[in-house]
Design a protein around this motif. Structure first.
Motif, PDB file in Angstrom:
ATOM      1  N   ILE A  16       0.848  -1.194   0.000  1.00 51.68           N
ATOM      2  CA  ILE A  16       0.000   0.000   0.000  1.00 51.68           C
ATOM      3  C   ILE A  16       0.886   1.247   0.000  1.00 51.68           C
ATOM      4  O   ILE A  16       1.631   1.500   0.947  1.00 51.68           O
ATOM      5  N   GLU A  33      -0.968  -0.791  -4.381  1.00 51.93           N
ATOM      6  CA  GLU A  33      -2.240  -0.071  -4.449  1.00 51.93           C
ATOM      7  C   GLU A  33      -2.038   1.284  -3.789  1.00 51.93           C
ATOM      8  O   GLU A  33      -1.418   1.381  -2.732  1.00 51.93           O
ATOM      9  N   ILE A  35      -3.386   4.187  -1.672  1.00 54.03           N
ATOM     10  CA  ILE A  35      -4.392   4.704  -0.751  1.00 54.03           C
ATOM     11  C   ILE A  35      -3.704   5.863  -0.023  1.00 54.03           C
ATOM     12  O   ILE A  35      -2.934   5.637   0.909  1.00 54.03           O
ATOM     13  N   ASP A  39      -6.690   9.368   3.121  1.00 53.32           N
ATOM     14  CA  ASP A  39      -7.858   8.503   2.899  1.00 53.32           C
ATOM     15  C   ASP A  39      -7.845   7.253   3.782  1.00 53.32           C
ATOM     16  O   ASP A  39      -8.814   6.483   3.774  1.00 53.32           O
ATOM     17  N   VAL A  40      -6.763   7.036   4.521  1.00 52.59           N
ATOM     18  CA  VAL A  40      -6.609   5.787   5.270  1.00 52.59           C
ATOM     19  C   VAL A  40      -7.719   5.594   6.296  1.00 52.59           C
ATOM     20  O   VAL A  40      -8.287   4.498   6.403  1.00 52.59           O
ATOM     21  N   GLU A  43     -10.748   4.328   4.780  1.00 48.49           N
ATOM     22  CA  GLU A  43     -10.571   2.978   4.229  1.00 48.49           C
ATOM     23  C   GLU A  43     -10.263   1.934   5.313  1.00 48.49           C
ATOM     24  O   GLU A  43      -9.853   0.818   5.009  1.00 48.49           O
ATOM     25  N   LYS A  46     -11.544  -1.534   4.904  1.00 44.55           N
ATOM     26  CA  LYS A  46     -10.847  -2.237   3.827  1.00 44.55           C
ATOM     27  C   LYS A  46      -9.555  -2.858   4.365  1.00 44.55           C
ATOM     28  O   LYS A  46      -9.241  -4.013   4.085  1.00 44.55           O
TER      29      LYS A  46
END
Length: 93
Positions: A16, A33, A35, A39-40, A43, A46
């Motif tokens: 990540i 990916e 992120i 935005d963590v 998320e 997720k």
């Protein structure tokens, strides 16, 4: 415990990249990916649902250290700070 190199090269590990999209556009890491750090928190579920290990990284390791600490404080135990993107790239086979 697996070494960072073993974690990064394990197909089950989630790489990540917590840098901003414009940074990823300049230099990206294969299989990672994006992120962004901002935005963590949104998320979090997720991250909690990810099977296997998670390696977070950024430009130099500072943001990813903060992200790792946040995730651990929120119950995500399988997370490792990979440092900067160049560190992750150096470990990739």
């Amino acid at each position: 415990m697996k070494s960072l190199s073993e974690l990064i090269n394990d197909p089950a590990t989630h790489l990540i990249d917590v840098r901003e999209p414009y940074e990823v556009d300049e230099v990206s890491v294969d299989g990672a990916e994006n992120i962004p750090m901002g935005d963590v928190a949104d998320e979090l579920e997720k991250f909690k649902s990810m099977e296997g290990n998670i390696v977070v990284f950024c430009r130099s390791g500072g943001r990813s250290a903060s992200v790792m600490q946040f995730l651990q404080q929120n119950g995500v135990e399988n997370v490792t700070n990979g440092g900067g993107y160049a560190d992750v790239q150096a470990h990739q086979k």
